[in-house]
Motif scaffolding. Structure first.
Motif, PDB file in Angstrom:
ATOM      1  N   SER A  94       0.354  -0.610   3.235  1.00 45.93           N
ATOM      2  CA  SER A  94       0.939  -1.828   3.803  1.00 45.93           C
ATOM      3  C   SER A  94      -0.126  -2.562   4.596  1.00 45.93           C
ATOM      4  CB  SER A  94       2.140  -1.500   4.699  1.00 45.93           C
ATOM      5  OG  SER A  94       1.745  -0.789   5.856  1.00 45.93           O
ATOM      6  N   SER A  95       0.106  -3.853   4.794  1.00 41.30           N
ATOM      7  CA  SER A  95      -0.851  -4.656   5.560  1.00 41.30           C
ATOM      8  C   SER A  95      -0.584  -4.534   7.059  1.00 41.30           C
ATOM      9  CB  SER A  95      -0.779  -6.116   5.122  1.00 41.30           C
ATOM     10  OG  SER A  95       0.556  -6.590   5.254  1.00 41.30           O
ATOM     11  N   SER A  96       0.604  -4.072   7.401  1.00 42.64           N
ATOM     12  CA  SER A  96       0.994  -3.897   8.792  1.00 42.64           C
ATOM     13  C   SER A  96       1.966  -2.725   8.857  1.00 42.64           C
ATOM     14  CB  SER A  96       1.676  -5.171   9.314  1.00 42.64           C
ATOM     15  OG  SER A  96       2.388  -4.912  10.503  1.00 42.64           O
ATOM     16  N   PRO A  97       1.991  -1.974   9.955  1.00 45.60           N
ATOM     17  CA  PRO A  97       2.885  -0.815  10.008  1.00 45.60           C
ATOM     18  C   PRO A  97       4.361  -1.169   9.950  1.00 45.60           C
ATOM     19  CG  PRO A  97       1.865  -1.209  12.152  1.00 45.60           C
ATOM     20  CD  PRO A  97       1.162  -2.092  11.162  1.00 45.60           C
ATOM     21  N   SER A  98       4.735  -2.374  10.271  1.00 45.74           N
ATOM     22  CA  SER A  98       6.153  -2.736  10.275  1.00 45.74           C
ATOM     23  C   SER A  98       6.529  -3.643   9.106  1.00 45.74           C
ATOM     24  CB  SER A  98       6.515  -3.426  11.597  1.00 45.74           C
ATOM     25  OG  SER A  98       6.340  -2.541  12.673  1.00 45.74           O
ATOM     26  N   TRP A  99       5.637  -3.794   8.165  1.00 51.70           N
ATOM     27  CA  TRP A  99       5.903  -4.635   7.009  1.00 51.70           C
ATOM     28  C   TRP A  99       6.165  -3.784   5.768  1.00 51.70           C
ATOM     29  CZ3 TRP A  99       2.079  -9.383   7.226  1.00 51.70           C
ATOM     30  CH2 TRP A  99       2.329 -10.075   8.402  1.00 51.70           C
ATOM     31  N   GLU A 100       6.413  -4.449   4.673  1.00 51.73           N
ATOM     32  CA  GLU A 100       6.743  -3.757   3.421  1.00 51.73           C
ATOM     33  C   GLU A 100       5.662  -2.757   3.042  1.00 51.73           C
ATOM     34  OE1 GLU A 100       7.188  -6.390   0.150  1.00 51.73           O
ATOM     35  OE2 GLU A 100       7.656  -4.799  -1.285  1.00 51.73           O
ATOM     36  N   GLN A 101       6.108  -1.588   2.628  1.00 50.87           N
ATOM     37  CA  GLN A 101       5.188  -0.593   2.072  1.00 50.87           C
ATOM     38  C   GLN A 101       5.291  -0.640   0.553  1.00 50.87           C
ATOM     39  OE1 GLN A 101       5.572   3.322   3.782  1.00 50.87           O
ATOM     40  NE2 GLN A 101       5.333   2.565   5.861  1.00 50.87           N
ATOM     41  N   TYR A 102       4.146  -0.607  -0.087  1.00 56.61           N
ATOM     42  CA  TYR A 102       4.064  -0.590  -1.544  1.00 56.61           C
ATOM     43  C   TYR A 102       3.722   0.829  -1.975  1.00 56.61           C
ATOM     44  CZ  TYR A 102       3.907  -5.666  -1.136  1.00 56.61           C
ATOM     45  OH  TYR A 102       4.211  -6.961  -0.839  1.00 56.61           O
ATOM     46  N   PHE A 103       4.481   1.302  -2.935  1.00 53.53           N
ATOM     47  CA  PHE A 103       4.355   2.700  -3.338  1.00 53.53           C
ATOM     48  C   PHE A 103       3.678   2.864  -4.685  1.00 53.53           C
ATOM     49  CE2 PHE A 103       6.822   5.264  -0.355  1.00 53.53           C
ATOM     50  CZ  PHE A 103       7.414   4.265   0.409  1.00 53.53           C
ATOM     51  N   GLY A 104       2.985   3.977  -4.825  1.00 51.64           N
ATOM     52  CA  GLY A 104       2.527   4.405  -6.133  1.00 51.64           C
ATOM     53  C   GLY A 104       3.664   5.075  -6.884  1.00 51.64           C
ATOM     54  N   PRO A 105       3.436   5.423  -8.159  1.00 51.33           N
ATOM     55  CA  PRO A 105       4.504   5.987  -9.001  1.00 51.33           C
ATOM     56  C   PRO A 105       4.855   7.430  -8.684  1.00 51.33           C
ATOM     57  CG  PRO A 105       2.467   5.893 -10.215  1.00 51.33           C
ATOM     58  CD  PRO A 105       2.201   5.206  -8.912  1.00 51.33           C
ATOM     59  N   GLY A 106       4.069   8.087  -7.844  1.00 50.05           N
ATOM     60  CA  GLY A 106       4.384   9.452  -7.440  1.00 50.05           C
ATOM     61  C   GLY A 106       3.685  10.512  -8.278  1.00 50.05           C
ATOM     62  N   THR A 107       3.538  11.677  -7.670  1.00 56.28           N
ATOM     63  CA  THR A 107       3.030  12.871  -8.349  1.00 56.28           C
ATOM     64  C   THR A 107       4.077  13.964  -8.198  1.00 56.28           C
ATOM     65  OG1 THR A 107       0.678  12.409  -7.945  1.00 56.28           O
ATOM     66  CG2 THR A 107       1.290  14.701  -8.347  1.00 56.28           C
ATOM     67  N   ARG A 108       4.517  14.495  -9.338  1.00 54.84           N
ATOM     68  CA  ARG A 108       5.498  15.591  -9.304  1.00 54.84           C
ATOM     69  C   ARG A 108       4.757  16.901  -9.360  1.00 54.84           C
ATOM     70  NH1 ARG A 108       7.971  11.286 -10.631  1.00 54.84           N
ATOM     71  NH2 ARG A 108      10.164  11.038 -10.078  1.00 54.84           N
ATOM     72  N   LEU A 109       4.842  17.650  -8.274  1.00 55.98           N
ATOM     73  CA  LEU A 109       4.091  18.897  -8.140  1.00 55.98           C
ATOM     74  C   LEU A 109       5.043  20.076  -8.103  1.00 55.98           C
ATOM     75  CD1 LEU A 109       1.390  20.391  -7.576  1.00 55.98           C
ATOM     76  CD2 LEU A 109       1.914  20.114  -5.143  1.00 55.98           C
ATOM     77  N   THR A 110       4.744  21.069  -8.917  1.00 55.43           N
ATOM     78  CA  THR A 110       5.491  22.324  -8.912  1.00 55.43           C
ATOM     79  C   THR A 110       4.523  23.449  -8.595  1.00 55.43           C
ATOM     80  OG1 THR A 110       7.047  21.506 -10.579  1.00 55.43           O
ATOM     81  CG2 THR A 110       6.956  23.882 -10.235  1.00 55.43           C
TER      82      THR A 110
END
Lengths: 112, 110
Positions: A94-110
């Motif tokens: 995010s550009s600021s701690p209180s603004w929108e967070q943009y996420f990656g697609p994730g890593t599924r770990l087992t």
């Protein structure tokens, strides 16, 4: 724009193995975050960074380490993997701690 | 008490209906509030921020009640594509961390 990218998408580790989850963003965001999400649970913050060279612990940092040598990259290191670390890991920025967070697609770990 | 609490659902709602759900938070000093949407096995995406005066974005309306420490999300004329888990997010004023609710699952039925 690629936004936030994460690799790998899936990984199976044996107990005691180590690995690094990669995260990169191309939005020039100073703030970056690592979360884990267990089934039916909310996201838990593992570590975060407010800029290159600056990192801090979140709510659940034990068993993990991070580094932030550049604005773009924020890898998460798992040392001595344990079954309790089986989860989906999301990186965000995010550009600021209180603004929108943009996420990656994730890593599924087992961990088995 | 959890810092952010949501009814996990699922809310099963017919297409075209109106549905609303709330989220309560424990930290009265919180300043930023959000609703995120998460599709199955996907990453969360911002649906809308929640302002003190409330805000509306098309079929979606978000409200903040500081006195009772909850935020709400109203979806009108629900679509099949609205089926998802809706995550309530509140900032932790002391260190800017965001606290995430576990989510409310919404299923829109034809």
């Amino acid at each position: 724009n690629a936004g936030v990218t994460q690799t790998p998408k899936f990984r199976i580790l044996k107990i005691g193995q180590s690995m690094t989850l990669q995260c990169a963003q191309d939005m020039n965001h100073n703030y970056m975050y690592w979360y884990r999400q267990d089934p039916g649970m909310g996201l838990k913050l593992i570590y975060y960074s407010v800029g290159a060279g600056i990192t801090d612990k979140g709510e659940v940092p034990n068993g993990y380490n991070v580094s932030r040598s550049t604005t773009e990259d924020f890898p998460l290191r798992l040392e001595l993997a344990a079954p309790s670390q089986t989860s989906v890991y999301f990186c965000a920025s995010s550009s600021s701690p209180s603004w929108e967070q943009y996420f990656g697609p994730g890593t599924r770990l087992t961990v088995t | 008490r959890k810092e952010v609490e949501q009814d996990p659902g699922p809310f099963n709602v017919p297409e075209g209906a109106t549905v609303a759900f709330n989220c309560t938070y424990s930290n009265s000093a919180s300043q930023s509030f959000f609703w995120y949407r998460q599709d199955c096995r996907k990453e969360p995406k911002l649906l809308m921020s929640v302002y003190s005066s409330g805000n509306e974005d098309g079929r979606f309306t978000a409200q903040l009640n500081r006195a009772s420490q909850y935020i709400s999300l109203l979806i009108r004329d629900s679509k099949l594509s609205d089926s998802a888990t809706y995550l309530c997010v509140v900032n932790k004023r002391s260190n800017y961390q965001l606290i995430w609710g576990a989510g409310t699952k919404l299923i829109i039925k034809p």
